[in-house]
Design a protein around this motif. Structure first.
Motif, PDB file in Angstrom:
ATOM      1  N   GLN A 176       0.906  -1.423   0.078  1.00  0.00           N
ATOM      2  CA  GLN A 176      -0.144  -0.258   0.513  1.00  0.00           C
ATOM      3  C   GLN A 176       0.849   1.361  -0.365  1.00  0.00           C
ATOM      4  O   GLN A 176       1.936   1.566   0.499  1.00  0.00           O
ATOM      5  N   ALA A 187       0.059   6.942  -6.575  1.00  0.00           N
ATOM      6  CA  ALA A 187       0.441   5.898  -5.352  1.00  0.00           C
ATOM      7  C   ALA A 187       1.189   5.093  -6.326  1.00  0.00           C
ATOM      8  O   ALA A 187       2.533   4.095  -5.844  1.00  0.00           O
ATOM      9  N   VAL A 201      -8.186   2.125  -3.940  1.00  0.00           N
ATOM     10  CA  VAL A 201      -8.373   2.800  -2.657  1.00  0.00           C
ATOM     11  C   VAL A 201      -8.726   1.551  -1.326  1.00  0.00           C
ATOM     12  O   VAL A 201      -9.720   0.265  -2.111  1.00  0.00           O
ATOM     13  N   SER A 202      -7.696   1.588  -0.655  1.00  0.00           N
ATOM     14  CA  SER A 202      -8.159   0.436   0.240  1.00  0.00           C
ATOM     15  C   SER A 202      -9.215   0.835   1.242  1.00  0.00           C
ATOM     16  O   SER A 202      -9.931   0.367   2.262  1.00  0.00           O
ATOM     17  N   GLN A 203      -9.572   1.989   1.647  1.00  0.00           N
ATOM     18  CA  GLN A 203     -10.071   2.907   2.382  1.00  0.00           C
ATOM     19  C   GLN A 203     -10.865   4.196   1.614  1.00  0.00           C
ATOM     20  O   GLN A 203     -10.693   4.535   0.857  1.00  0.00           O
ATOM     21  N   PRO A 252      -5.109   5.363   1.256  1.00  0.00           N
ATOM     22  CA  PRO A 252      -4.173   4.986   0.794  1.00  0.00           C
ATOM     23  C   PRO A 252      -4.576   3.525  -0.856  1.00  0.00           C
ATOM     24  O   PRO A 252      -5.581   3.449  -0.599  1.00  0.00           O
ATOM     25  N   VAL A 253      -3.748   3.155  -1.341  1.00  0.00           N
ATOM     26  CA  VAL A 253      -4.063   2.659  -2.328  1.00  0.00           C
ATOM     27  C   VAL A 253      -3.779   0.835  -2.300  1.00  0.00           C
ATOM     28  O   VAL A 253      -1.995   1.481  -1.916  1.00  0.00           O
ATOM     29  N   ASP A 254      -4.162   0.258  -2.940  1.00  0.00           N
ATOM     30  CA  ASP A 254      -3.817  -1.192  -2.502  1.00  0.00           C
ATOM     31  C   ASP A 254      -2.846  -1.793  -3.634  1.00  0.00           C
ATOM     32  O   ASP A 254      -3.681  -1.690  -5.263  1.00  0.00           O
ATOM     33  N   LEU A 255      -2.010  -1.248  -4.627  1.00  0.00           N
ATOM     34  CA  LEU A 255      -1.481  -1.603  -5.721  1.00  0.00           C
ATOM     35  C   LEU A 255      -1.703  -2.894  -5.653  1.00  0.00           C
ATOM     36  O   LEU A 255      -1.054  -3.033  -7.792  1.00  0.00           O
ATOM     37  N   TRP A 291      -1.349   8.225   8.401  1.00  0.00           N
ATOM     38  CA  TRP A 291      -0.008   8.517   7.269  1.00  0.00           C
ATOM     39  C   TRP A 291       1.360   8.624   7.387  1.00  0.00           C
ATOM     40  O   TRP A 291       1.713   9.326   7.918  1.00  0.00           O
TER      41      TRP A 291
END
Length: 262
Positions: free
Chosen positions: A2, A241, A25-27, A17-20, A56
């Motif tokens: 992330q 990201a 986006v993770s949230q 936040p980004v899940d690559l 963060w």
């Protein structure tokens, strides 16, 4: 993995936040209004507010609505305060974020990278152009999956002025145009873009891409395939990201066949 992504626009500053691995986006993203005038301190404080909202403490990728050099120097500022020109954006934002590592890229380039990796351009070769219609018109140009940065096609001339002054979604709102009236302007603009670059695919991005069913049928006469963006307003966050996760996001950012490599 992330990474935090922030998308700085003419009207809002949003991030999450980004899940690559998933390209999402993770949230739920958080947004604050872009200050007017969009000065260095005002925008930097907005970015700080967004990042701190999530507590963060790692790398941060940021988009900027203008030309950004490989050394993170701002070269244009059409929709923010002109004092940005010549600023070392990476140093400014890193200092405001307490020394966090920061990467800064053009906003439409970031959106294009995300769409080519996870969205409407995934697996597409040839010449692909993403155009974001918002406060202005941003552009990202890809040749066989490789990004050509900082194209700024929104400043091509249309009707004697910058295209974004006539065909952005902001222009639609300010002039009170119907979808058909606005689409006629967009069609003229796309015809000009097609004449210059002969793209295989045009991806229409920005928040207005969610309303593609209201105006795409008016965009007749364009030979290139035209599709709406799939990541919509999250594209800039995800792309920022992605760029922050790379050692050097400005060297041959290739996303052909779904793989990002330099």
């Amino acid at each position: 993995m992330q990474i935090f992504g922030v998308d700085i626009g003419g009207s809002g500053i949003k991030g999450a936040p980004v899940d690559l691995d998933k390209g999402d986006v993770s949230q739920k993203r958080f947004k604050v209004l872009t200050p007017h005038p969009a000065t260095l301190d005002g925008v930097a404080d907005g970015v700080k507010q967004v990042v701190r909202r999530f507590g963060w403490s790692g790398p941060v990728g940021l988009t900027f609505p203008g030309v950004v050099t490989a050394k993170s120097t701002i070269r244009s500022a059409a929709n923010v305060d002109k004092t940005w020109i010549g600023t070392d954006a990476r140093a400014l934002f890193s200092e405001r974020l307490g020394g966090l590592p920061v990467t800064v890229v053009n906003d439409a380039d970031a959106a294009g990278v995300a769409e080519m990796r996870f969205g409407a351009g995934k697996g597409r070769t040839g010449t692909v152009i993403l155009l974001t219609f918002g406060t202005g018109i941003g552009s990202a140009l890809f040749s066989d999956g490789v990004l050509v940065p900082n194209t700024e096609f929104g400043h091509l001339e249309l009707g004697g002025t910058d295209a974004e002054q006539r065909a952005s979604s902001k222009a639609k709102e300010e002039a009170g145009l119907s979808w058909e009236q606005w689409a006629n302007r967009v069609r003229r603009y796309l015809t000009h873009v097609e004449m210059l670059f002969s793209p295989n695919l045009i991806i229409v991005g920005g928040g207005i891409s969610r309303d593609s069913d209201k105006f795409f049928h008016f965009l007749d006469g364009i030979q290139a395939e035209i599709v709406p963006a799939q990541l919509h307003n999250d594209a800039g966050i995800v792309g920022a990201a992605m760029c922050a996760a790379r050692t050097d996001p400005f060297v041959k950012f290739s996303v052909t066949h779904g793989k990002a490599h330099g």
